[in-house]
Write an enzyme that holds these catalytic residues in place. Sequence first.
Site, PDB file in Angstrom:
ATOM      1  N   HIS A  24      -8.319   8.481  -5.349  1.00  0.00           N
ATOM      2  CA  HIS A  24      -6.996   8.387  -4.993  1.00  0.00           C
ATOM      3  C   HIS A  24      -6.791   8.275  -3.561  1.00  0.00           C
ATOM      4  CE1 HIS A  24      -2.802   8.848  -4.334  1.00  0.00           C
ATOM      5  NE2 HIS A  24      -2.566   8.593  -5.606  1.00  0.00           N
ATOM      6  N   GLU A  32      -4.098   0.445  -6.590  1.00  0.00           N
ATOM      7  CA  GLU A  32      -2.893   1.067  -6.229  1.00  0.00           C
ATOM      8  C   GLU A  32      -2.864   0.592  -4.355  1.00  0.00           C
ATOM      9  OE1 GLU A  32      -1.620   4.598  -8.112  1.00  0.00           O
ATOM     10  OE2 GLU A  32      -3.031   5.508  -7.076  1.00  0.00           O
TER      11      GLU A  32
HETATM   12  P1  PGA Z   1       4.058   6.655  -6.827  1.00  0.00           P
HETATM   13  O1  PGA Z   1       2.408   7.439  -6.796  1.00  0.00           O
HETATM   14  O2  PGA Z   1       4.336   6.318  -8.307  1.00  0.00           O
HETATM   15  O3  PGA Z   1       4.890   7.796  -6.589  1.00  0.00           O
HETATM   16  O4  PGA Z   1       4.028   5.506  -6.053  1.00  0.00           O
HETATM   17  C1  PGA Z   1       1.364   6.484  -7.362  1.00  0.00           C
HETATM   18  C2  PGA Z   1       0.288   7.302  -6.907  1.00  0.00           C
HETATM   19  O5  PGA Z   1      -0.125   7.832  -6.007  1.00  0.00           O
HETATM   20  O6  PGA Z   1      -0.699   7.410  -7.880  1.00  0.00           O
END
Ligand code: PGA
Length: 256
Positions: A93, A165
Amino acid sequence: MKSYIVGNWKLNFTVGEASIYLHKLLRKLPNYRDVDVIIAPSLLALQPLSLQVDRHKLKLAAQNAFYRDYGAFTGETSFTQLNGIVDYCIIGHSERRYIFREDDKMVAKKVAAAIRNKIRPILCIGETESERAFGETADVIRDQLLGGLSEIGAEDVSKVLIAYEPVWAISSVKAAKLATPSEVADVVKLIRKILTEVYGKKTAEETPVLFGGSVNPSNAGAYLTVPGVNGLLAGGSSLILSEFADIIDTAKRVRS
Ligand code: PGA
């Protein structure tokens, strides 16, 4: 392929709060055969929640673990210890990469340790705002994707869920922006192209690709209908039970 909806709780909820949330969610949730619902509570809550969870309805993920199975690694938890408690683990992440300085080598070892311990990795990859501005998105995606998969065999690649992401779209980042469905489509296409080149068409088609970054009930449908997207990873929205349940419902509707 089924859809995957992942709730990443990050560092939120006490064990008691987590248990109440889970209780309410399980009551609300029908048994969706083609949508896998996964929540990633803090490490401390995993053991009690694993006794409470109905695994037909919902699966648990860890947010992180260490790649060695046992030994002198103060403060760490291994995938071996998580075996039997979780089915998935989020790895790489952006908060782990940028706050805790995890690089692709570390991420790759964790992906391999997860596979070795029969836990499916949710490998997060994504460019920062400045990398995108400098036109480096494709290179970053290639490096993080192939870097993260570098310690496992080709036969295990489709066990990994790839979560795209973009760091600039994560809600906790200052001045976060929403990614447009076409920006998501471009990168998801690139991910499948790289997987096809390196591992072949079959593996590329069988590997789930998720999107994450400020996902909420009002944009979930748009992201889920981006070609090649098999699910979503929600952070902030997953902390609000009604919102998370709405996102799951949307996934069900999009599938049928
Ligand atoms: P968010 O976080 O939906 O609050 O943007 C997603 C993540 O960090 O996995």
